[in-house]
Enzyme design. Structure first.
Site, mmCIF file in Angstrom:
data_model
loop_
_atom_site.group_PDB
_atom_site.id
_atom_site.type_symbol
_atom_site.label_atom_id
_atom_site.label_comp_id
_atom_site.label_asym_id
_atom_site.label_seq_id
_atom_site.Cartn_x
_atom_site.Cartn_y
_atom_site.Cartn_z
ATOM 1 N N LEU A 143 -34.630 28.525 -2.294
ATOM 2 C CA LEU A 143 -34.401 29.888 -2.794
ATOM 3 C C LEU A 143 -35.295 30.918 -2.124
ATOM 4 C CD1 LEU A 143 -33.918 29.079 -6.588
ATOM 5 C CD2 LEU A 143 -32.209 29.156 -4.762
ATOM 6 N N SER A 190 -38.624 30.922 -1.800
ATOM 7 C CA SER A 190 -39.848 31.221 -2.556
ATOM 8 C C SER A 190 -41.002 31.619 -1.637
ATOM 9 C CB SER A 190 -40.196 29.991 -3.396
ATOM 10 O OG SER A 190 -41.545 29.943 -3.662
ATOM 11 N N ALA A 225 -40.429 35.055 -0.174
ATOM 12 C CA ALA A 225 -40.507 36.098 -1.205
ATOM 13 C C ALA A 225 -41.964 36.368 -1.581
ATOM 14 C CB ALA A 225 -39.695 35.682 -2.438
ATOM 15 N N ASP A 274 -34.606 33.818 5.937
ATOM 16 C CA ASP A 274 -35.234 33.965 4.617
ATOM 17 C C ASP A 274 -36.044 35.253 4.549
ATOM 18 O OD1 ASP A 274 -34.156 31.474 4.290
ATOM 19 O OD2 ASP A 274 -35.946 30.556 3.439
#
Ligand code: MEV
Length: 323
Positions: free
Chosen positions: A114, A116, A119, A160
């Site tokens: 996801l 992570s 982010a 990403d």
């Protein structure tokens, strides 16, 4: 939960600055993107990370997070990307030796495909910029996050880093990200398989398979690229049924690259049995999550229930809004 934006709030009176970023899900093209093919990612606005930063009164940098709390110097290896991102951001504001206190609060599960790590690095970089009362240009932010991602994953494609910073779906290829217009609202259910998946291991496995059988893996990558570009047109026209069938084909192809497993396959089967237009693993695979496309909110509720009944320890529902 905050949505990320290019403009974070100004530092508070107490001298604490904040930065935010959201998770992402890859809709098409993971792994193929490493070899120059296109990929599509969507933002997960409901899953985010917040970084709070202020200058340290002591001569040391301290980090507080779910994974570790202590000085940057004693941070364990899994914190390497955070420390690298923080240092890259401080260098970008010409303050490389600044000592800070950094608090990271993340709702994004790590090692689940996801985004992570990207982010967290994005939130930290935005907090640093905000502390200096500036905003990083998109490219600068991207370079900072890529420095952190290189520590996390080796040689990331860069999708990403873009996907967690952009508020809308993107098509990414060889370093460039463009926003995709969305014709109709799309509702996705994300199901956690309950197992970690290492992106570095997954990417390494695909590389080994490609070295051993370049023509078969090359053909798979080409087909994934075709699916991705066809899906960009479907997203623009809002054709859920076709997006779903392409997701199912992509999942099968990713299985052929060796990055699926029986748990992910079972969740994809459960999603289709529960009426999803389509479903596939998302991100690196070998664990992580399955992304399923529902017809509407009501269908998404039923889908989430079915996925939990099939063994997913948790699910999230997310929407991509028409533009
Ligand atoms: C990870 O989110 C996506 C991969 O394609 C790796 C990468 O693009 O660097 C598996």
């Amino acid at each position: 939960m905050h949505n990320s934006s290019q403009t974070d709030p100004p530092p508070t009176a107490a001298g604490t600055a904040q930065g935010f970023a959201h998770a992402k899900a890859i809709l098409f093209g993971e792994h193929a993107v490493v070899y120059g093919s296109p990929a599509v990612a969507v933002p997960l606005h409901g899953l985010g990370v917040q970084a709070d930063i202020r200058r340290s009164p002591a001569q040391e940098t301290r980090i507080e997070s779910q994974l570790f709390s202590g000085t940057a110097q004693t941070a364990p290896e899994p914190m390497g990307p955070v420390v690298a991102g923080l240092r890259a951001a401080l260098s970008a504001v010409d303050d490389p030796d600044a000592e800070v206190e950094l608090l990271i609060r993340s709702a994004i599960p790590h090692s689940r495909g996801l985004g992570s790590s990207a982010a967290v690095a994005t939130a930290v970089a935005r907090a640093v910029a905000n502390l200096e009362a500036t905003v990083f240009a998109e490219e600068t932010l991207h370079e900072i996050v890529q420095a952190a991602e290189a520590v996390a994953h080796g040689r990331p494609s860069g999708i990403d880093a873009w996907a967690v910073a952009k508020p809308a779906p993107i098509r990414f290829q060889t370093g460039c990200a463009e926003t995709i217009d969305v014709g109709e609202r799309l509702v996705f259910v994300l199901a956690d398989s309950g197992h970690h998946g290492s992106t570095a291991e997954a990417v390494g496995g695909v590389r080994a398979r490609r070295d051993a059988d370049p023509s078969r893996i090359g053909a798979t990558i080409s087909r994934l690229a075709e699916l991705t570009d066809a899906a960009v047109d479907d997203i623009r026209s809002g054709d859920r049924v076709t997006i779903g069938s392409r997701m199912l084909e992509a999942h099968g192809l990713l299985g052929g690259l060796g990055v699926s497993n029986p748990t992910l396959d079972a969740l994809v089967d459960a999603a289709t049995a529960a009426g999803a237009h389509g479903a596939k693993l998302t991100g690196g695979g070998l664990g992580g999550c399955v992304l399923a496309l529902a017809d509407d909110d009501e269908a998404a509720e039923e889908l989430a229930e079915a996925l939990r009944a099939a063994g997913a320890p948790r699910t999230w529902t997310t929407e991509v809004r028409p533009t």
